[in-house]
Write an enzyme that holds these catalytic residues in place. Structure first.
Site, PDB file in Angstrom:
ATOM      1  CD  GLU A   1      55.860  -1.677  34.935  1.00 50.33           C
ATOM      2  OE1 GLU A   1      55.618  -2.590  35.634  1.00 50.33           O
ATOM      3  OE2 GLU A   1      56.927  -1.770  34.316  1.00 50.33           O
TER       4      GLU A   1
ATOM      5  CD  GLU B   1      60.609  -7.408  31.410  1.00 50.78           C
ATOM      6  OE1 GLU B   1      60.851  -6.480  30.834  1.00 50.78           O
ATOM      7  OE2 GLU B   1      60.506  -7.255  32.675  1.00 50.78           O
TER       8      GLU B   1
HETATM    9 ZN   LIG Z   1      58.722  -5.610  32.464  1.00 49.71          ZN
END
Ligand SMILES: [Zn+2]
Length: 292
Positions: free
Chosen positions: A162, A219
């Site tokens: 994160e 990601e």
């Molecule tokens: Zn992520």
């Protein structure tokens, strides 16, 4: 061939030229609107396994951080009013301690990051979610840790991931893309005499910020940088594998993906990428362990 950070258009040569003219005009508008154009750049240093993709950045970090700080303050105040803010002092302390160990290592990717106004809060809710807003504003939902019975190493992997979205300023990039698209449309309308002109850019930026869904590329970058942060902070990066196994198991047993996965597309090859990064990050973990 040079890598482009501009939005993709599948267009003919003529259309491409038209779009690039519009984009130039959009750029001029943004500058005249005082939006502090940064253009194509990379937000982070390379690190050991990090990312160096060029990014489209049309809004300043400061502007986005201000918006994020406001959204975060509201979220925190709402949780407090509902009696859900940091209700378990042991859990809150545990999550904050992990963040505190990771934060100094963000300097590998960004020298300014250790000086951010970091904040970590735990919201008592069954949601399986966690995020880090621009500027280091972190929320963990207790459900993610309790229901998946996360170890400190696994919490550190989520935290590193994160934080890496924030370091790479993926939200700023998304807002920039939204601005580029909207401004282009409005400039087109202005050229055709349909009125309009500069859009309500702040509004566009805000909507893109609160509705952030990260791309597969984002990601993958967050997994890479996050794993390195985890290892450098002395948390076992192999926990990335068990974490994603737990996420996928929760996804199939609930019949719907955890909230975390609705903003973080799950891919089985994600575990493969983590496995492929382990040879590079395990020595960082072992060195951190030796230092104690
Ligand atoms: Zn992520």
């Amino acid at each position: 061939m040079t890598e482009s950070c501009l939005p993709n258009f599948s267009a003919t040569g003529e259309e491409r030229q038209f779009f690039s003219t519009l984009r130039l005009l959009a750029t001029a508008l943004l500058v005249s609107a005082g939006l502090g154009l940064t253009g194509c750049a990379s937000t982070t240093e390379r690190g050991t396994v990090g990312a160096d993709r060029k990014q489209l950045l049309l809004i300043s970090s400061e502007q986005l951080e201000q918006m994020a700080a406001k959204s975060y303050a509201k979220l925190r105040a709402d949780a407090f009013r509902q009696g859900k803010l940091n209700t378990d002092p042991v859990l809150t302390q545990r999550v904050r301690a992990i963040a505190a160990r990771i934060e100094p290592h963000t300097a590998v990717f960004r020298r300014d990051a250790p000086g951010w106004k970091w904040e970590v809060n735990v919201i008592n809710s069954n949601e399986l979610n966690a995020f880090c807003m621009p500027g280091g504003k972190i929320v963990f939902y207790a459900g993610l840790i309790r229901q998946l019975n996360l170890s400190d190493n696994e919490i550190a992997v989520v935290m590193g991931h994160e934080i890496s979205h924030a370091l790479r300023e993926h939200s700023r990039e998304q807002v920039s893309r939204a601005i580029a698209a909207q401004t282009t449309i409005d400039v087109g309308a202005a050229l055709l005499g349909l009125g309009g002109g500069a859009a309500d850019l702040a509004n566009t930026a805000y909507e893109a910020l609160v509705a952030t869904k990260f791309s597969r590329v984002d990601e993958s970058e967050a997994d890479r940088l996050g794993l390195e942060l985890t290892a450098r902070a002395g948390y076992d990066p192999r926990a990335g594998i068990t974490l994603w196994q737990k996420m996928m198991k929760a996804s199939s047993s609930r019949g719907s993906p955890p909230e975390f996965l609705s903003t973080h597309p799950a891919e089985t090859n994600r575990i493969q990428q983590i496995e492929s990064l382990l040879p590079a990050v395990m020595p960082l973990y072992e060195a951190a362990r030796r230092r104690g």
